[in-house]
Design a protein around this motif. Structure first.
Motif, PDB file in Angstrom:
ATOM      1  N   UNK A  73      15.056  -6.835 -14.507  1.00 59.22           N
ATOM      2  CA  UNK A  73      13.735  -7.755 -12.792  1.00 59.22           C
ATOM      3  C   UNK A  73      15.494  -8.202 -11.904  1.00 59.22           C
ATOM      4  N   UNK A  74      16.641  -8.205 -12.751  1.00 56.15           N
ATOM      5  CA  UNK A  74      17.284  -8.687 -11.564  1.00 56.15           C
ATOM      6  C   UNK A  74      18.068  -7.877 -10.911  1.00 56.15           C
ATOM      7  N   UNK A  75      17.470  -6.050 -11.163  1.00 59.43           N
ATOM      8  CA  UNK A  75      17.923  -5.302 -10.839  1.00 59.43           C
ATOM      9  C   UNK A  75      18.095  -5.097  -8.661  1.00 59.43           C
ATOM     10  N   UNK A  76      19.042  -5.060  -7.818  1.00 58.99           N
ATOM     11  CA  UNK A  76      18.180  -5.610  -6.673  1.00 58.99           C
ATOM     12  C   UNK A  76      19.053  -3.975  -5.946  1.00 58.99           C
ATOM     13  N   UNK A  89       9.482  -1.138 -16.971  1.00 62.13           N
ATOM     14  CA  UNK A  89       9.944  -2.455 -16.980  1.00 62.13           C
ATOM     15  C   UNK A  89       8.335  -3.154 -17.339  1.00 62.13           C
ATOM     16  N   UNK A  90       7.524  -2.844 -17.370  1.00 65.57           N
ATOM     17  CA  UNK A  90       6.462  -3.501 -17.834  1.00 65.57           C
ATOM     18  C   UNK A  90       6.161  -3.087 -19.433  1.00 65.57           C
ATOM     19  N   UNK A  91       6.290  -1.501 -19.806  1.00 60.92           N
ATOM     20  CA  UNK A  91       6.336  -1.951 -20.895  1.00 60.92           C
ATOM     21  C   UNK A  91       7.152  -2.371 -21.567  1.00 60.92           C
ATOM     22  N   UNK A 121       9.339  -1.662  -5.767  1.00 64.58           N
ATOM     23  CA  UNK A 121      10.166  -2.627  -7.118  1.00 64.58           C
ATOM     24  C   UNK A 121       9.476  -3.808  -7.709  1.00 64.58           C
ATOM     25  N   UNK A 122       9.280  -3.936  -8.903  1.00 67.99           N
ATOM     26  CA  UNK A 122       8.231  -5.230  -9.470  1.00 67.99           C
ATOM     27  C   UNK A 122       7.496  -5.616  -8.510  1.00 67.99           C
ATOM     28  N   UNK A 123       7.051  -4.295  -8.340  1.00 66.60           N
ATOM     29  CA  UNK A 123       5.137  -4.917  -7.810  1.00 66.60           C
ATOM     30  C   UNK A 123       3.751  -5.349  -8.534  1.00 66.60           C
ATOM     31  N   UNK A 124       4.502  -4.599  -9.970  1.00 66.72           N
ATOM     32  CA  UNK A 124       3.456  -4.256 -10.644  1.00 66.72           C
ATOM     33  C   UNK A 124       3.481  -5.322 -12.018  1.00 66.72           C
ATOM     34  N   UNK A 184       3.617 -17.688  -6.485  1.00 67.81           N
ATOM     35  CA  UNK A 184       4.301 -16.672  -5.492  1.00 67.81           C
ATOM     36  C   UNK A 184       3.680 -15.554  -6.473  1.00 67.81           C
ATOM     37  N   UNK A 185       3.368 -15.728  -7.651  1.00 65.19           N
ATOM     38  CA  UNK A 185       3.376 -13.954  -8.257  1.00 65.19           C
ATOM     39  C   UNK A 185       2.007 -13.617  -7.670  1.00 65.19           C
ATOM     40  N   UNK A 186       0.631 -13.462  -7.602  1.00 62.76           N
ATOM     41  CA  UNK A 186      -0.631 -12.489  -6.993  1.00 62.76           C
ATOM     42  C   UNK A 186      -0.493 -12.903  -5.172  1.00 62.76           C
ATOM     43  N   UNK A 187       0.607 -13.698  -4.861  1.00 56.91           N
ATOM     44  CA  UNK A 187       0.026 -14.206  -3.293  1.00 56.91           C
ATOM     45  C   UNK A 187       1.445 -12.535  -2.714  1.00 56.91           C
ATOM     46  N   UNK A 188       2.557 -13.484  -3.662  1.00 55.34           N
ATOM     47  CA  UNK A 188       3.596 -12.186  -2.901  1.00 55.34           C
ATOM     48  C   UNK A 188       3.542 -10.899  -2.885  1.00 55.34           C
ATOM     49  N   UNK A 189       3.227 -10.248  -4.089  1.00 55.27           N
ATOM     50  CA  UNK A 189       2.601  -9.036  -4.078  1.00 55.27           C
ATOM     51  C   UNK A 189       1.842  -8.658  -3.260  1.00 55.27           C
ATOM     52  N   UNK A 190       0.104  -8.913  -2.577  1.00 56.75           N
ATOM     53  CA  UNK A 190      -0.575  -8.973  -1.652  1.00 56.75           C
ATOM     54  C   UNK A 190       0.220  -8.791  -0.438  1.00 56.75           C
ATOM     55  N   UNK A 191       1.587 -10.430   0.501  1.00 49.77           N
ATOM     56  CA  UNK A 191       1.873  -9.565   1.247  1.00 49.77           C
ATOM     57  C   UNK A 191       2.765  -9.048   1.222  1.00 49.77           C
ATOM     58  N   UNK A 192       3.474  -8.141   0.322  1.00 46.18           N
ATOM     59  CA  UNK A 192       4.657  -7.408   0.039  1.00 46.18           C
ATOM     60  C   UNK A 192       3.939  -6.230   0.507  1.00 46.18           C
ATOM     61  N   UNK A 193       2.757  -5.576  -0.527  1.00 47.40           N
ATOM     62  CA  UNK A 193       1.815  -4.812  -0.121  1.00 47.40           C
ATOM     63  C   UNK A 193       1.657  -4.513   1.024  1.00 47.40           C
ATOM     64  N   UNK A 194       0.410  -5.566   2.676  1.00 41.04           N
ATOM     65  CA  UNK A 194       0.476  -5.577   3.394  1.00 41.04           C
ATOM     66  C   UNK A 194       1.340  -5.171   4.324  1.00 41.04           C
ATOM     67  N   UNK A 195       2.588  -5.482   4.199  1.00 41.02           N
ATOM     68  CA  UNK A 195       4.006  -5.910   4.856  1.00 41.02           C
ATOM     69  C   UNK A 195       4.430  -4.166   5.308  1.00 41.02           C
ATOM     70  N   UNK A 196       3.931  -3.310   3.864  1.00 36.91           N
ATOM     71  CA  UNK A 196       4.812  -1.962   3.682  1.00 36.91           C
ATOM     72  C   UNK A 196       3.700  -1.478   3.997  1.00 36.91           C
ATOM     73  N   UNK A 197       2.251  -1.735   3.885  1.00 35.37           N
ATOM     74  CA  UNK A 197       1.062  -0.289   3.804  1.00 35.37           C
ATOM     75  C   UNK A 197       0.452  -0.848   4.919  1.00 35.37           C
ATOM     76  N   UNK A 198       0.625  -1.444   5.252  1.00 40.27           N
ATOM     77  CA  UNK A 198      -0.656  -2.230   6.275  1.00 40.27           C
ATOM     78  C   UNK A 198      -1.324  -3.486   6.349  1.00 40.27           C
TER      79      UNK A 198
END
Length: 225
Positions: A73-76, A89-91, A121-124, A184-198
């Motif tokens: 989780x803390x790995x950057x 990580x999920x497992x 990272x940390x998307x799932x 921030x969970x779902x919203x942040x993942x949603x925004x990150x995906x759109x930022x990366x993949x359109x």
């Protein structure tokens, strides 16, 4: 008066826009990292403490899993990682939740071992955590199913639960990018995906009183722009 070639200025401008995009993505990623749930840590440590006397081997195993979970989780060092690494990580997270809920929670992960693709990272994990906390555990016996499959347009990732459904106002707020800052969970993942993949690369949600399926697509072309 110094005049800069138009082409050079455009290249500089594109470079600056790319830098701003990467900084925004990093900020969104770090916002997710900062949301380590203290209740999750407390519950995990409580379970481990309870096991120490009667099942010390299980307690020792869970301590290792908990350490792995927070180290990941803390790995950057990498923003994009192999999906198999993300699943590890999920497992770890699910191993701790299974120790807490025992037979109340069943988990199925359907991912071909030979499937390798880079994902943020940390998307799932936030999607799985949401499925457990707000979906499966709203039932007496809950289930979570994670599937990753190659399709014609890329790789499709789906997280399903058998909960009682996602509230309509949450789905609406997510679609309109109006989620409260504390969620921030779902919203942040949603925004990150759109930022990366359109614009079309965000989360897709299907929900009813019988459960919720949250999915996203990693396109064959990779990153957008």
């Amino acid at each position: 008066m110094i005049r800069f070639p138009v082409l050079s200025w455009r290249r500089w401008r594109l470079s600056e826009l790319q830098k701003q995009k990467e900084l925004r993505q990093k900020a969104e990623f770090e916002a997710l990292q900062s949301q380590i749930n203290p209740h999750f840590l407390f519950n995990s440590l409580s379970i481990i403490t309870a096991l120490c006397r009667e099942r010390p081997e299980d307690a020792r195993e869970l301590l290792v899993v908990l350490g792995d979970y927070f180290r990941n989780t803390l790995q950057t060092k990498s923003y994009m990682i192999d999906i198999q690494e993300e699943l590890n990580h999920v497992r770890a997270y699910l191993r701790l939740e299974k120790a807490r809920f025992e037979e109340r929670l069943s988990v199925e992960i359907d991912v071909p071992e030979e499937l390798h693709i880079e994902v943020p990272q940390f998307i799932l994990q936030p999607l799985v955590e949401n499925a457990v906390k707000h979906g499966a555990m709203k039932r007496e016996r809950g289930s979570v199913h994670i599937s990753v499959s190659a399709i014609e347009r890329g790789v499709r990732v789906v997280v399903e639960d058998n909960g009682k459904g996602m509230p309509g106002e949450v789905m609406g707020a997510l679609a309109e990018d109006k989620m409260p800052h504390e969620k921030v969970g779902l919203a942040n993942v949603h925004k990150r995906l759109k930022s990366i993949y359109g614009a079309a690369g965000g989360l897709h949600i299907q929900s009813s009183v019988e459960g919720t399926a949250v999915s996203f697509l990693i396109p064959k072309g990779g990153r957008h722009g």
